[in-house]
Design an enzyme around this catalytic site. Structure first.
Site, mmCIF file in Angstrom:
data_model
loop_
_atom_site.group_PDB
_atom_site.id
_atom_site.type_symbol
_atom_site.label_atom_id
_atom_site.label_comp_id
_atom_site.label_asym_id
_atom_site.label_seq_id
_atom_site.Cartn_x
_atom_site.Cartn_y
_atom_site.Cartn_z
ATOM 1 N N ASP A 439 0.851 -1.171 -0.089
ATOM 2 C CA ASP A 439 -0.005 -0.067 -0.075
ATOM 3 C C ASP A 439 0.975 1.188 -0.010
ATOM 4 O OD1 ASP A 439 -2.231 1.678 0.406
ATOM 5 O OD2 ASP A 439 -1.680 1.990 2.552
ATOM 6 N N THR A 441 -0.078 4.942 1.177
ATOM 7 C CA THR A 441 -0.441 5.998 2.125
ATOM 8 C C THR A 441 -0.067 5.193 3.321
ATOM 9 O OG1 THR A 441 -1.928 6.962 0.751
ATOM 10 C CG2 THR A 441 -1.567 7.553 3.040
ATOM 11 N N THR A 589 -2.729 1.028 -4.231
ATOM 12 C CA THR A 589 -3.169 2.181 -3.401
ATOM 13 C C THR A 589 -4.665 2.844 -3.866
ATOM 14 O OG1 THR A 589 -2.589 4.569 -2.688
ATOM 15 C CG2 THR A 589 -1.973 3.809 -5.146
ATOM 16 N N GLY A 590 -5.459 3.519 -3.181
ATOM 17 C CA GLY A 590 -6.612 3.973 -3.369
ATOM 18 C C GLY A 590 -6.445 5.540 -3.655
ATOM 19 N N LYS A 617 -8.845 -4.290 -4.634
ATOM 20 C CA LYS A 617 -7.503 -4.718 -4.173
ATOM 21 C C LYS A 617 -7.278 -6.217 -3.907
ATOM 22 C CE LYS A 617 -5.628 -0.519 -1.607
ATOM 23 N NZ LYS A 617 -4.958 -0.340 -0.578
ATOM 24 N N ASP A 636 -1.641 -0.810 5.784
ATOM 25 C CA ASP A 636 -2.135 -0.343 7.352
ATOM 26 C C ASP A 636 -3.716 0.119 7.437
ATOM 27 O OD1 ASP A 636 -1.804 1.886 5.457
ATOM 28 O OD2 ASP A 636 -1.346 3.224 6.998
ATOM 29 N N ASP A 640 -7.154 -1.809 3.196
ATOM 30 C CA ASP A 640 -6.101 -2.797 2.827
ATOM 31 C C ASP A 640 -6.761 -4.254 3.609
ATOM 32 O OD1 ASP A 640 -4.432 -1.195 1.793
ATOM 33 O OD2 ASP A 640 -3.700 -0.372 3.786
#
Length: 745
Positions: A439, A441, A589-590, A617, A636, A640
């Site tokens: 991920d 962020t 990642t979003g 994801k 995190d 996720d």
């Protein structure tokens, strides 16, 4: 329209139909507002009235309790709960699995000590021990005493294994429990017959010591592992218990979230969590969706846009029409995806169980062949004795300690290196990882904004430019403002006197600094005021996904400052090291594609997937597994969790959300991505040591089982229970010493 003129920027959201299946997520709801640039959220932020929302702080990870051993008690994964029907007031998710598991550890400890106490007299009354140490102990009814003590040991000490064997039998998946039970049941039944009905040697000593050693092994292993996953409970805890319901007159009253139905209107105050999914019909605010979607910058929300339950409202007041409750909400769908993935993963078998499965098949086959042969070649008592000897020897005492001792040492080494291992079976597989998905962020990046570029105007010193921005932004609590403040503090700048601080709606902010008007504005505001700036440099920074602000003094450009989510220093090292090991690294990642592509390019990642929803994801993880590839996921956030559960190895950043931590197989306590390399090295070293111990534990079976079956009986060579016990003791000691030699390079 210039794409950076955000004062004219409009957003429309198509009506989204209700979800009827919990496994489906709507991308148009989650990504509404993603296309707005980061500086727009900053410039329309009401700095003066901002209330910093309290983040969801994870519990002390290190304090989490050990895990339930899979053989003693299989926790069925809880179904996704209907949030609209849950009793929040009486819910205590933290106490369920953890408290139960602590009780189980205590139960195994108690069974071990009771069995040890009963095994001592059984050992003293064993003919083999008396012969070995040259003493004689006999009294009337001695065989009855041994029978009674062994019966208690069998039913009390052996209960966890007998129950586990039933589960393995029902699942058609033979493992350690079935192998142990085969040995102790055959030993107990045969010994009981020799005590009362037929002539022959009993196996009470072997029965007692086998149960004792297996209890010790399981107790050690349970103590070395973390607690059963509370991921679903942690997801549920994210949702508020109450909401402010609006009546037809616009008055609000506090009601339980369970009472809300689609169509109800609710009020969300500054800093509050949004209780359910819906559509905003009045008000504007920035909303922090990072924990849910991965969008690093707070999203500007206007009427007509979607609001996601569990996200955190910023400074404004929002009025929302509830659209989804219960299993239809975004968070309930995440829960369902995590549940499905965990159920699939729970079917995996560890190395010890795989070895035990084959030993079980070998023992049953050898036992039947032995009994059949000697029944024809000799008599029934001899055939029974040979068969039981084979079945008991096929389950060596050392097998119960071979893997648990290595696991205990491995867990200790992991803890010293900042790793907490929750799922041992998946940790074993880390040695075979082909691809690692990160991920962005909070994982590859710090999750905090920082200044990346300072571009002063001609004749302006870089320090003077930063001092002006630092002085004004000190008054704000906005995440981007905090990035500039951190830079100013790091450079030990002295803030100037600031008065008349004002938020400029849709433009930025301004204040009097030492009596001079200073403004920090967006590119759109620069265009509106027809002020010149370095367009080529701005375009270069914007293309990298950075947020750019302009500093003006009396409407004269002083320079521009670029801010971005800062890449961790350790991220560069870990990606480079993975390349050397021929392990591919991916980003999932979003966040928006420009930011993600910039970070991916800087780190040299194999591929970047941006603006990805939680459901997508987990689908990406499935796709990356194609071709029998082993995939690890490092994340995190709540967004996720499905991917962490779906991956062959889920790795959570310790500073992340409780949901990610509870879903993962391994937790990085120090939140350092470089510890991923330690996981791989330790997994390889642990597996090597497990294989060595299993060879010591069962290797002699290659010779012992044929001898126990009596293949050399005509030559006068036959293995007795006494010889078997002696060899088992030696292999157990070797396993214990070998486990202590485990280390990582």
């Amino acid at each position: 329209m210039d794409e950076h003129d955000h004062t004219q920027h409009k957003h429309t959201v198509d009506a989204t139909p209700n979800v009827t299946e919990a496994s489906h997520l709507h991308s148009d709801e989650i990504h509404t507002g993603h296309e707005q640039h980061a500086h727009h959220a900053h410039m329309t932020h009401d700095h003066a009235s901002h209330q910093e929302p309290v983040p969801h702080a994870p519990e002390n990870v290190a304090a989490k309790p050990p895990a339930a051993h899979p053989h003693e008690h299989e926790h069925g994964t809880a179904p996704a709960q209907d949030h609209g029907k849950m009793d929040h007031e009486n819910m205590e998710p933290a106490s369920g699995h953890a408290g139960h598991h602590e009780h189980m550890v205590a139960d195994f400890r108690k069974r071990f000590w009771v069995t040890l106490g009963l095994t001592i007299p059984v050992t003293l009354l064993s003919p083999m021990i008396m012969m070995l140490f040259g003493f004689h102990l006999d009294f009337p009814g001695a065989n009855i005493v041994v029978f009674v003590l062994s019966t208690i040991i069998f039913f009390y000490g052996g209960k966890p294994f007998l129950k586990g064997a039933m589960d393995e039998w029902k699942q058609r998946s033979p493992g350690m429990m079935l192998l142990i039970s085969l040995a102790i049941v055959s030993a107990y039944i045969y010994s009981t017959f020799t005590a009362f009905f037929i002539t022959g040697s009993d196996f009470y000593f072997e029965l007692a010591t086998l149960i004792l050693i297996m209890l010790l092994g399981h107790w050690i292993e349970m103590k070395s592992q973390m607690g059963a996953s509370k991921a679903l409970e942690e997801l549920i805890k994210l949702m508020p218990k109450v909401a402010h319901k609006l009546d037809s007159a616009g008055n609000s009253s506090e009601v339980s979230v369970e009472e809300l139905v689609p169509g109800d209107r609710i009020l969300i105050k500054p800093g509050e969590k949004i209780p359910l999914d819906g559509k905003i019909f009045e008000g504007s605010s920035t909303v922090d969706e990072s924990m849910l979607t991965g969008e690093s910058v707070p999203v500007e929300k206007q009427p007509g846009m979607a609001a996601i339950g569990g996200s955190i409202n910023g400074n404004g007041v929002l009025k929302v029409t509830v659209e989804k409750v219960g299993n239809e909400t975004y968070l309930a769908q995440v829960i369902q995806m995590v549940t499905n993935a965990q159920q699939q993963k729970s079917k995996a078998q560890g190395l010890a169980d795989k070895a035990a499965k084959w030993l079980f098949y070998i023992a049953v086959t050898a036992g039947i062949l032995t009994f059949g042969y000697w029944l024809l070649a000799a008599d029934l008592p001899f055939a029974l004795e040979r068969m039981v000897t084979v079945l008991v020897i096929a389950c060596p005492h050392a097998l119960g300690l071979a893997v648990p001792l290595v696991n205990a040492v491995s867990t200790s080494i992991a803890a010293r290196n900042g790793l907490l291992i929750r799922n041992r079976t998946q940790f074993e597989e880390a040695r075979k990882i082909d691809r690692i998905v990160f991920d962005k962020t909070g994982t590859l990046t710090e999750g905090n904004f920082g200044v990346t570029d300072i571009v002063p105007a001609e004749g302006i010193a870089e320090k003077d430019l930063l001092t002006l921005a630092y002085s004004v932004e000190l008054q704000s609590e906005h995440p981007i403002a905090k990035g500039i403040v951190r830079k100013g503090e790091a450079d030990q700048l002295t803030p100037l006197e600031v008065k008349d601080y004002q938020n400029l709606t849709g433009q930025g902010l301004q204040a009097l600094v030492n009596g001079v008007l200073v403004a920090i504005v967006s590119p759109g505001t620069m265009d509106e005021r027809a002020l010149a700036y370095y367009r080529s440099k701005y375009a270069e920074l914007a293309q990298q996904g950075k947020t750019v602000v302009f500093v003006l003094k009396e409407d004269r450009l002083q320079g521009m400052i670029a801010i971005a989510d800062m890449i961790r220093d350790s991220s560069y090292a870990v990606i480079a090291a993975l390349k050397e090991q021929e392990i591919e690294s991916f980003m999932l990642t979003g966040d928006n594609s420009r930011v993600a592509d910039y970070v991916g390019k800087k780190l040299g990642m194999a591929q970047v997937f941006a603006e990805v929803l939680p459901a997508e994801k987990s689908k990406h993880i499935v796709a990356l597994k194609e071709g029998s590839k082993k995939v690890a996921m490092v994340g995190d956030g709540v967004n996720d969790a499905p991917a962490l559960a779906q991956a062959d190895l889920g790795i959570a950043i310790g500073a992340g959300t409780d949901v990610a931590i509870e879903t993962a197989d391994v937790i990085l306590v120090d939140s350092d991505p470089q510890d991923v390399l330690t996981i791989i090295r330790l997994s390889k070293a642990t597996y090597r040591k497990m294989v060595e111990n299993l060879i010591w534990a069962v290797g002699y079976n290659v010779i012992a089982i044929p001898l126990a079956a009596g293949v050399l009986n005509n030559q006068g060579i036959v293995i007795t229970p006494a010889i078997g016990a002696a060899v088992m003791s030696i292999s157990t000691i070797i396993c214990a010493v070998n486990a202590r030699l485990l280390k990582i390079d």
